[in-house]
Design a protein around this motif. Structure first.
Motif, mmCIF file in Angstrom:
data_model
loop_
_atom_site.group_PDB
_atom_site.id
_atom_site.type_symbol
_atom_site.label_atom_id
_atom_site.label_comp_id
_atom_site.label_asym_id
_atom_site.label_seq_id
_atom_site.Cartn_x
_atom_site.Cartn_y
_atom_site.Cartn_z
ATOM 1 N N ASP C 350 -2.769 -5.072 9.139
ATOM 2 C CA ASP C 350 -1.948 -3.866 9.255
ATOM 3 C C ASP C 350 -0.477 -4.208 9.090
ATOM 4 O O ASP C 350 0.317 -3.385 8.671
ATOM 5 C CB ASP C 350 -2.123 -3.244 10.648
ATOM 6 C CG ASP C 350 -3.579 -3.013 10.965
ATOM 7 O OD1 ASP C 350 -4.311 -2.639 10.032
ATOM 8 O OD2 ASP C 350 -3.977 -3.233 12.128
ATOM 9 N N LEU C 370 3.181 -5.260 -1.030
ATOM 10 C CA LEU C 370 2.374 -4.671 0.039
ATOM 11 C C LEU C 370 3.008 -3.368 0.489
ATOM 12 O O LEU C 370 3.351 -3.179 1.650
ATOM 13 C CB LEU C 370 2.264 -5.649 1.214
ATOM 14 C CG LEU C 370 1.736 -7.050 0.895
ATOM 15 C CD1 LEU C 370 1.789 -7.925 2.128
ATOM 16 C CD2 LEU C 370 0.312 -6.992 0.364
ATOM 17 N N LYS C 373 1.578 -1.425 3.548
ATOM 18 C CA LYS C 373 1.489 -2.063 4.869
ATOM 19 C C LYS C 373 2.856 -2.048 5.547
ATOM 20 O O LYS C 373 3.873 -1.788 4.910
ATOM 21 C CB LYS C 373 1.047 -3.522 4.714
ATOM 22 C CG LYS C 373 -0.090 -3.738 3.769
ATOM 23 C CD LYS C 373 -1.324 -4.183 4.502
ATOM 24 C CE LYS C 373 -2.439 -4.482 3.541
ATOM 25 N NZ LYS C 373 -3.526 -3.526 3.649
ATOM 26 N N THR C 374 2.828 -2.367 6.826
ATOM 27 C CA THR C 374 4.098 -2.523 7.529
ATOM 28 C C THR C 374 4.566 -3.954 7.292
ATOM 29 O O THR C 374 3.930 -4.900 7.742
ATOM 30 C CB THR C 374 3.901 -2.299 9.043
ATOM 31 O OG1 THR C 374 3.086 -1.145 9.219
ATOM 32 C CG2 THR C 374 5.225 -2.130 9.742
#
Lengths: 274, 74, 402
Positions: C350, C370, C373-374
């Motif tokens: 995540d 990404l 995503k975080t």
């Protein structure tokens, strides 16, 4: 086309990018004549920097490296050290060699590494359109010295002779026979050879410095303003000294020194080639 | 008589050959080279001394001076 | 003696400094030309090679500056010798034009940059990862380059060898982007012998002469955009565009072969640390700490924790990280950016934390790759590496805040 020219020049790259009447072509032909005289086409590679003069070897049918501004000498030193058995000829200009590449010139000369440098001095930056170069006479009006150049010109030959170069000569394009001989001598000389050639740049220097655009008139002027030096002579006031300025065979050459040291230490050169 | 050729593809019409020849063999012609300027022409070829200065001083390697058969015999 | 048994000679172990390992590897990889100029913290490489190179029958020269060094190694490569130079900080800046020249003329050569803190003279004796963009975009114009980033002395040795292989295969300069920590650290390494030469090596090149000088090939090495014979095409727009595309795509098309990304504990990870270079060591220890993995070096790790305690950071020690499912993505080839591999490895996490010893540069690329995503940047300037606890605390903080 001249037969000799055809033998050494890549026909598909013609015409050369030099302006009509440019002295670079004369130096190019003198170099070709010297190659022919020595018969060493396969033993020779050319390296050059950036500028009009550095385009001279780009037309040669041989291994040529057309490199970065001012850096022809380090490239050539690397090549020479990798292949000490071969001869390297460097074409460079007054800006390329004395301004941006000045430090490399001093160090290559002091190493006395076996390279032959032909410094083509047209007194100006030709390719960029007529700006002041380190060789521009004091007071000359150029695109970047509108009130006349403040700097005193640098004398490449004296610089190299002082730094430790072992063959130093200066000729002009009006002396093609002597120039050809000097290039051949320089290539054959084991050590750092430096040959300055005063060439006419009828477009930039002709307009800005000499006030005459005709290549023939400029060549005549070069003949007039120079004085062929022979040992023991005095150069008249205001004349430029040309001829063979220094020829010293007593100093050891760099690659020889390295090889000798390795031999002393029992190391074979190039034991395992990478 | 000398066999003097001037390559149309190489010549840039700088006129160095005109003044450098000791016998003034070259004259300016109306013919244009590939560069777009006026080309020299070799006249009075009998006078040639075979000094080779035109070959050496041509910045573009355009001039070729050869001896003709009869000249070689001399 | 049993010929099947590996002989002692084949596998050697030694305790070496990162810089020394690099020098040893260069000689083993067939490098026979080294030009350099002393600069902290890469000086040990030039010091060691000054003797070793000549003993191996190669050439060593101390040039007048870094520009000369970078230029002469290119010249030497065309003379048929594998060549290398090593530098740091300002020296690397001086070499940029020559790196561009090597890229455009497709000259295989290796440049080692032992990073120090910048800008300018900056922090000569401290570590950093501030040159990560300069390694990629340093020279003017468009080109692609391969950059390897070692995080241990063993990797310094292995990657130097790989740098030579990659540079010869893809006809390109390869940058070994080390840093002061790796360069000056001493570790035990295994010096593996090179795999046997399998004959003619395949070359991937765009559009330049590839024959060395004095082979009768009339090679024309040209810094302008050129065709396969070295003739300039810089004045013809379509051909020039094609050349630029070719020179970039020879690297980007082979990214699968070049890319080297390692994963640790990523199978069930919810949070990933993406790190490269010396920071990856710290990240590795952070993961071991969180996952309770014990190995030989766990003692060393405890020492680090004790150290922190002494310095007055007791809070971090009592923290329990065992519930954190942390994994590590360790990027060994930072450029060309191994986008697909990173995406694949980070598929199930995540959150990705990107610790770096700079203002957070590589994180920008990671964020781009990404995007769903975080991705949290964790920059640290000043020359000190992130501690494992620092990394885990940040992760805890981020997980709680979420």
């Amino acid at each position: 086309m001249n037969e000799l020219y055809e033998k050494y020049i890549k026909k598909e790259s013609l015409p050369t990018l030099f302006c009509p009447g440019c002295g670079n072509g004369i130096v190019q032909f003198a170099a070709i004549k010297a190659f022919e005289k020595l018969g060493i086409k396969d033993e020779l590679a050319c390296v050059s920097g950036i500028g009009c003069s550095s385009w001279i070897p780009c037309y040669f049918k041989m291994d040529v490296m057309h490199t970065m501004h001012g850096r022809a000498l380090p490239f050539a030193e690397g090549l020479k050290l990798a292949r000490p058995d071969k001869k390297i000829l460097i074409f460079t200009g007054d800006g390329d060699c004395l301004a941006i590449g000045g430090n490399h010139l001093i160090h290559a000369a002091s190493r006395n590494i076996d390279l032959t440098v032909i410094e083509i001095n047209n007194y100006i930056y030709g390719m960029t359109g007529g700006q002041k170069s380190p060789a521009t006479p004091e007071g000359a009006v150029t695109k970047t010295s509108p009130f006349g150049s403040y700097d005193e010109p640098i004398d490449g030959c004296s610089l190299v002779a002082a730094a430790g170069g072992t063959y130093v000569a200066r000729w002009t394009t009006a002396h093609p026979l002597q120039l050809e001989k000097a290039i051949a001598e320089g290539i054959e000389h084991k050590g750092f050879s430096f040959i300055e050639v005063l060439t006419q740049c009828p477009v930039q220097a002709g307009n800005n410095i000499f006030g005459e655009k005709s290549p023939v008139a400029m060549m005549a002027r070069y003949k007039e303003m120079t004085y062929i030096y022979k040992e023991g002579m005095e150069i008249p006031e205001g004349k430029v000294r040309i001829g063979r300025i220094k020829h010293d065979t007593s100093r050891k050459e760099y690659t020889d020194k390295v090889l000798q040291k390795l031999e002393e230490k029992n190391i074979k050169k190039g034991q395992s080639n990478g | 008589m000398a066999d003097i050729t001037i390559d149309k593809a190489c010549c840039k019409g700088c006129d160095i050959c005109l003044s450098i020849c000791p016998k003034k063999i070259f004259v300016r012609s109306k013919k244009r080279n590939d560069y777009g300027t006026n080309m020299p022409e070799a006249v009075n070829r009998d006078a040639c001394l075979f000094c080779g200065m035109c070959e050496r001083l041509c910045p573009d390697g355009a001039i070729s001076v050869r001896k003709t058969e009869e000249e070689k015999e001399k | 003696m049993d010929p099947e048994k590996p002989q002692k000679k084949d596998k050697k172990t030694a305790v070496l400094q990162g810089n020394e390992a690099c020098a040893k590897a260069a000689i083993q990889a067939g490098c026979r030309f080294f030009a350099g100029y002393p600069i902290t913290p890469s000086t040990e490489i030039i010091e060691m090679l000054s003797g070793e190179m000549q003993k191996a029958g190669g050439v060593f020269i101390q040039m007048e500056d870094e520009i000369g060094s970078a230029c002469s190694i290119i010249g030497a490569r065309w003379g048929g010798k594998r060549s290398m130079t090593a530098t740091s900080g300002p020296g690397y800046t001086l070499m940029q034009e020559a790196i561009g020249f090597a890229a455009v003329t497709e000259t295989p050569t290796v440049i080692v940059n032992v990073q120090r803190g910048g800008p300018s003279t900056g922090q000569p004796t401290m570590s950093s990862q501030q040159d990560i963009y300069q390694a990629r975009y340093g020279s003017h114009g468009d080109y692609e380059i391969i950059v390897l980033c070692p995080s241990s002395v063993q990797e310094m040795y292995d990657f130097t060898t790989r740098a030579f292989e990659l540079s010869e295969k893809f006809r390109t300069p390869v940058i070994l982007l080390s840093d002061e920590v790796v360069g000056h650290m001493r570790e035990k390494i295994t010096m593996k012998p090179l795999p046997k030469d399998t004959g003619e090596q395949t070359r991937v090149y765009a559009s330049s002469p590839t024959e060395d000088f004095f082979q009768g090939a009339n090679s024309m090495v040209e810094g302008q955009l050129h065709d396969e014979l070295g003739r300039r095409i810089g004045h013809i727009a379509p051909k020039s565009g094609e050349f630029i595309n070719k020179i970039c795509s020879k690297i980007t098309d082979n990214i699968k072969e070049i890319a080297d990304v390692e994963a640790f504990c990523m199978e069930d990870a919810e949070v990933a640390i993406l790190a490269y270079g010396s920071v990856a060591r710290s990240a590795m220890n952070a993961i071991k700490l969180a996952r309770g993995i014990k190995d030989d070096r766990i003692k060393a790790k405890f020492r680090i924790v004790k150290d922190l305690f002494v310095r007055g950071v007791p809070a971090t020690i009592q923290t329990d990280y065992s519930h954190l499912k942390v994994g590590l993505i360790k990027v060994n080839t930072v450029w060309p950016f191994p986008e697909e591999k990173i995406q694949e490895l980070a598929r199930n996490v995540d959150m990705v934390i990107v610790p770096e010893m700079n203002i957070g540069k590589y994180c920008r690329e990671v964020k781009r790759a990404l995007w769903d995503k975080t991705v949290i940047s964790m920059p640290k300037c000043g020359g000190e590496i992130h501690s494992p606890n620092e990394l885990l605390d940040r992760i805890l903080e981020e997980v709680w805040c979420k």
